[in-house]
Structure formats: C-alpha cells, structure tokens
Write an enzyme that holds these catalytic residues in place. Structure first.
Site, PDB file in Angstrom:
ATOM      1  N   ASP A 168     -10.091  -5.729  -3.425  1.00  0.00           N
ATOM      2  CA  ASP A 168      -9.569  -4.652  -2.582  1.00  0.00           C
ATOM      3  C   ASP A 168     -10.510  -3.448  -2.668  1.00  0.00           C
ATOM      4  O   ASP A 168     -10.760  -2.924  -3.760  1.00  0.00           O
ATOM      5  CB  ASP A 168      -8.177  -4.279  -3.085  1.00  0.00           C
ATOM      6  CG  ASP A 168      -7.407  -3.365  -2.157  1.00  0.00           C
ATOM      7  OD1 ASP A 168      -8.028  -2.468  -1.555  1.00  0.00           O
ATOM      8  OD2 ASP A 168      -6.181  -3.537  -2.054  1.00  0.00           O
ATOM      9  N   SER A 209       0.833  -1.200   0.000  1.00  0.00           N
ATOM     10  CA  SER A 209       0.000   0.000   0.000  1.00  0.00           C
ATOM     11  C   SER A 209       0.873   1.258   0.000  1.00  0.00           C
ATOM     12  O   SER A 209       1.619   1.482  -0.947  1.00  0.00           O
ATOM     13  CB  SER A 209      -0.963  -0.060   1.182  1.00  0.00           C
ATOM     14  OG  SER A 209      -1.977   0.908   1.070  1.00  0.00           O
ATOM     15  N   HIS A 232      -7.296  -6.095   0.827  1.00  0.00           N
ATOM     16  CA  HIS A 232      -6.136  -5.256   1.128  1.00  0.00           C
ATOM     17  C   HIS A 232      -5.400  -5.703   2.392  1.00  0.00           C
ATOM     18  O   HIS A 232      -4.453  -5.044   2.818  1.00  0.00           O
ATOM     19  CB  HIS A 232      -6.613  -3.808   1.302  1.00  0.00           C
ATOM     20  CG  HIS A 232      -5.548  -2.764   1.133  1.00  0.00           C
ATOM     21  ND1 HIS A 232      -4.980  -2.458  -0.084  1.00  0.00           N
ATOM     22  CD2 HIS A 232      -4.949  -1.931   2.036  1.00  0.00           C
ATOM     23  CE1 HIS A 232      -4.089  -1.500   0.074  1.00  0.00           C
ATOM     24  NE2 HIS A 232      -4.043  -1.154   1.351  1.00  0.00           N
TER      25      HIS A 232
END
Length: 278
Positions: free
Chosen positions: A223, A147, A256
C-alpha cells in the site's frame, strides 16, 4: 424520513437496493445501499463505511461482498461518505477534504458545521431508518470500512460499543491526529483543539476506552499510503497497551485498491457473522 427506492436488482438470491431520503443530520438528500439476503430475517446488519472520494457505489460494485453476505445471512448497509448537493460547501481540487471526505465526524467549524455531520448520520439516523423501514433488518449491528471508512468504523465502534457489537477494517487511518490526511480534515472540521481530534483517533480511543471484543484489520504491505497515512503499527501498539485483542494481518503484495478489499471481504463478512449471531 420516508424512503425513496431508487433501484433494486436480484443478487445471490436476495436483493441489492439503493435508497434516498431527506436527512435530518446533514440537512441534505442522502443515498445509501442495502444488500438483503434471501429469507424472512431478522438479519444482523453490517454497516460498511467507504473511503476518500467514494460513494456507496464503490463497495457495492467492486467488493463482491453480496455472495458472502448471502451465505452468512447478513444484511449490508453502505452509506455515502459525505453530504452532497449544490448548497453543500466543498474544497475545490482537494480529493481528501470536503465532498467525498466527511471523515465520519460532526464538523464544528464554518462553513462545514451545517451539513458535515456524518457522525450523527451513521451512529443514529441511518440505523434508526434502516431498522424501521427496511424489511428484515435487526438492531444487531457490526461495522467495517476501508481507509477513511476504516477510521470511521473503528472510532464509531470504540465510542459506541452499545450500538456496534463487532468491528473490523481494511487499511484504516488509525491515528488521524498524527498523519497528514487526518491533520488536515480534523483541523478544518473541528478546529485547533487537538483534544477534540483525539475523540476521533482510534489509537487514542483504544487506550482510553478499550474494546470488549476482538478486532480484525487487514492491511496490504504494498500500500503506497502505508508509512505516511495509515501506520497500522501504532494501532497494534495501542491495542497491546490496552489489552485489546487485535488480529492485524499484513497481506503481502496487496495495495490500497478494491482488488485488495475483494480478496479478503469474505473473511470479514464471516468474522462479523460469527460475532453478530453468537
């Protein structure tokens, strides 16, 4: 820059340790974690950059990377995601800015500029400390992250190919100059000059600088941040235009979380080992 060892555990024949030191880059006390495989080394070192709200602990306790690093003979170093401490400014009730959200840049705007210097910390200070004070660490380096950390891994590698031989990412923020997370962080850390933002934007950097090797990116197609914040298709297009070899793996049903990271971290460690030992 003397190190204080905070803890150490036996792990897959090697050791998982946590250290602290006084950082020149951030002007604060910083912690980082090291997995050292069994043996005498020297070992190639994979630097892992974590995402928003994380510390070194998230990856160390949730990813399960130590098993794969032990098999491949790779050391893993995990820094924190921002400076910490009572004197470090923060953004109250904002998970995506301030402490835990350093975005791996050197802030130029007040009040952030004094301490938020994670770019210098990861590129220069931390590797120098690891290579001088951690037994078995070599100066053969790869970098990866998740991320915000995936953004950091890509941008730091693209700007410093002489320092990082391999780069991969999980769910990276590839175009921070064009998505809400990045617009907020880069605008407040770096100011209104969007040209400065592009020096920390992987899509822009891959087109202006290219990359001498290949890149591996894993992204879950379930995600919730995919369409608004991550936008991997932009990076895929930029790599195609620059002639960069990208393997973008869209993983069906994954989100995620670290359940996603732990499912594919073994592939990434092996991928880096092949390039770092080649």
């Amino acid at each position: 820059m003397s190190l204080e060892k905070l803890n150490e555990w036996k792990c897959f024949g090697g050791s998982q340790s946590v250290y602290a030191h006084a950082s020149r880059a951030t002007g604060t006390r910083m912690e980082f974690a090291v997995f050292r495989p069994a043996g005498t080394g020297p070992f190639p070192v994979l630097y892992w950059l974590s995402g928003l709200t994380c510390t070194w602990e998230n990856f160390v306790t949730k990813a399960g990377a130590q098993r794969w690093a032990a098999e491949q003979g790779v050391m893993i170093v995990c820094p924190d995601t921002s400076p910490r401490g009572d004197d470090v400014p923060d953004a109250a009730d904002e998970y995506d800015f301030g402490k835990g959200a350093g975005f791996y840049v050197n802030a130029t705007q007040q009040p952030w500029a004094k301490h938020y210097r994670m770019y210098d910390y990861v590129v220069d200070e931390l590797p120098a400390l690891v290579e001088s004070d951690i037994d078995g660490a070599s100066d053969i380096r790869g970098i990866s992250g998740h991320s915000m950390g995936g953004h950091g891994a890509l941008t730091l590698a693209l700007r410093h190919p002489e320092r990082f031989r391999s780069v991969s990412a999980f769910s990276p923020i590839v175009a921070p100059a064009r998505v809400p997370w990045g617009e907020k962080a880069l605008g407040r850390y770096l100011g209104d000059d969007t040209a400065a933002w592009l020096e920390h934007d992987a899509c822009s950097l891959i087109q202006s600088r290219g990359w001498q090797g290949d890149i591996l990116v894993d992204q879950g197609d379930a995600d919730t941040f995919l369409e608004q914040q991550l936008r991997p298709g932009l990076f895929e297009d930029a790599c195609a235009k620059s002639g960069t070899r990208l393997t973008l793996r869209m993983q069906p049903g994954y989100d995620h979380s670290y359940y996603f990271v732990s499912s594919f971290i073994g592939d990434h460690v092996a991928w880096h080992a092949e390039r770092l030992k080649g």
